[in-house]
Every structure is written in C-alpha cells, then in structure tokens.
Write a protein that holds these residues in place. Sequence first.
Motif, PDB file in Angstrom:
ATOM      1  N   UNK A   4       0.833  -1.201   0.000  1.00 47.25           N
ATOM      2  CA  UNK A   4       0.000   0.000   0.000  1.00 47.25           C
ATOM      3  C   UNK A   4       0.868   1.252   0.000  1.00 47.25           C
ATOM      4  N   UNK A   5       0.306   2.311  -0.580  1.00 42.73           N
ATOM      5  CA  UNK A   5       0.945   3.620  -0.598  1.00 42.73           C
ATOM      6  C   UNK A   5      -0.034   4.646  -0.034  1.00 42.73           C
ATOM      7  N   UNK A   6       0.518   5.667   0.616  1.00 41.60           N
ATOM      8  CA  UNK A   6      -0.312   6.744   1.144  1.00 41.60           C
ATOM      9  C   UNK A   6       0.087   8.072   0.530  1.00 41.60           C
ATOM     10  N   UNK A   7      -0.897   8.950   0.337  1.00 38.25           N
ATOM     11  CA  UNK A   7      -0.622  10.278  -0.205  1.00 38.25           C
ATOM     12  C   UNK A   7       0.117  11.117   0.832  1.00 38.25           C
ATOM     13  N   UNK A   8       0.997  11.989   0.375  1.00 41.22           N
ATOM     14  CA  UNK A   8       1.734  12.896   1.248  1.00 41.22           C
ATOM     15  C   UNK A   8       1.617  14.317   0.699  1.00 41.22           C
TER      16      UNK A   8
END
Length: 310
Positions: A239-243
């Motif tokens: 998973x990736x998260x927005x920054x």
Amino acid sequence: MEGAAKGSDATMMSGMYAAISGLDANETMLNNTASDLANVNTVGFKSAHVSFADSLTQVLRGASGTTTTSGGTNPLQVGLGVQVAATENEMSEGAFQSTNSPLDIAIQGEGFLRVGAGSPPAEPPYTTGLPTNVDYTRAGNLTTNTKGFLTTQSGLYLVGVNAEAIKGEGGFTYKPGTEASYIVIPPGSANVSIGQDGSVTYTDENPKSPTFETQVTAGYLTLAQFPNQAGLERLGGSLWGATANSGTPVVGTPDTGGFGQTIGGELEMSNVDLATEMTEMITAERGYQANSRVITTANEMLDAAVSMVQ
C-alpha cells in the motif's frame, strides 16, 4: 610537540566521525537493498534507491581575493562525512505475469487502485459507508468476500464507481456512473471478468432478475494519479499513502484520459532488478569495509600520537 599532538588528535577524531557517518550511510544502503531483494516476488512492489550527500565541511582557511601581490587562494576545507540524502522510489512498471484468474489485474500505464476499510451497506445501492481514508496500490491480486464485495487479499475494499445501465433494443449497455461505490459480484455468478476499462462484469443467472442470463456490469474500478508519484509514502502490505509532496490525487476510470488499462488475468510483479541490487549490495559492503579500515587506521595513529606525548 604537545600542541602538534593535540592538533593531530582533533583531525584524527574528525576523521573517525566521518568514517562513522560512512558506516551508517552504507548500512542504510545495505538495508534498503536487502528489503528490495526480499520483495523480488512481491506483487506490485516498487524498489528504492538510496542517494548520499556530503555532510558539513570544516573550513581550515578561508578564501582570499586577488591583491596587487597575490593571485588569491581557494578555501581550505576538510569534509566531515556523509549523510543519506534520499531514498528514491523507482516507480517504473514491473513485468506482467499471467495467472488466468478472472479477478487478477495488472495496470498497464499510470494509476493506482483505490482501497480502504469501510462499512458497506447490506443492500444496494452500495454508495454509502465508503472508506474515509483511502490508500493506493498496484497489487492487483483481488478477491471477493462472502457477500461478494471486491477486496484486496488483506480485506480492504476496492473503491470504484457505480455502473449506469442503459436499456436498448439489444439489451442493456453500461457506462461508468458518477458516484463512488463498492463493487459487488453476487456469490455464485458465472463468467466473472474485469475489462481494460475497469468494468467488472458477470453473468446473471438469477431467474427472477430482469437481466437473467445476460452480462451485467457490477461497477467500474477507479484509478488515482499523482503529480509526483515518487512522493508517495510506503505503508506496508503493498500500500501507498498520499503525502504533502505527492500532490492531490486525480481520480478516473481506466483507459480514459491518460489512465492506464486494467489487464485481466495478469499481475504486475516487482520491478526489482536483481543485477542492480547485487551491484549495490557489493558497493555497500565495500564502502562499509573501507570506512571500518579508516577507523582502525585513525585509532592506530591516535595511539602513536598519545605515545609521543608520553
């Protein structure tokens, strides 16, 4: 003699600290390489590259300009070590692997699947109770739960859009709707497939259904694009998260407006390059050994300086 020894001690001590920073930096490089190699078979994994930058420098003598009697001098500086400047995510596309599973997809082109934990309603429409925190992934090994909701292998719900059915003379046709929605495939449905446009279809075999024995579109997958996808944060579990530095995601359906296609029966594998990683592992090892040798040598010189004072 004593003053000279003190000056030598200070210089050797700074050399030791510089070498220690080299040990730390090369250890970080090796740790990153180890993580990449460990994920060589992880679906949708993206490798990373560690880049270094020099640390502060000690100015032993400042620069001087040109005079009537001198041509000027450059600054005399000694470096104080190295630091890890960045871990740069390599977001290139990995190789595709055929699985022939109807719920496996590979994204050919730009975009991330949108997933999250939510509270789906028991009855349609499935446009309420959507995830409040959306994460992003390129891992397309999807599945369904007991109620037919499309999920990731870890149980996160896929966030798509509803399908609008248009009745014509030849039956129903479908197009992406405008409402974010869960995607539900009724348990026991036949001929399940995911199209290049993100459409999730199945054959309705319910005799009481108005679309009995026709191909039904349950909904459409959605993809997210980022102005700076390398700025996404790794969350684990593919998973990736927005920054703040990734930018605001732009959401759309596959195969439209620059978004990639969803290729059914395929999976995008890790983009780790074994040859590159092995080279970086050797480089990190040699760098670590060299800095260790510097510490040993500086210690021997320090011993010699102490012996001179005695």
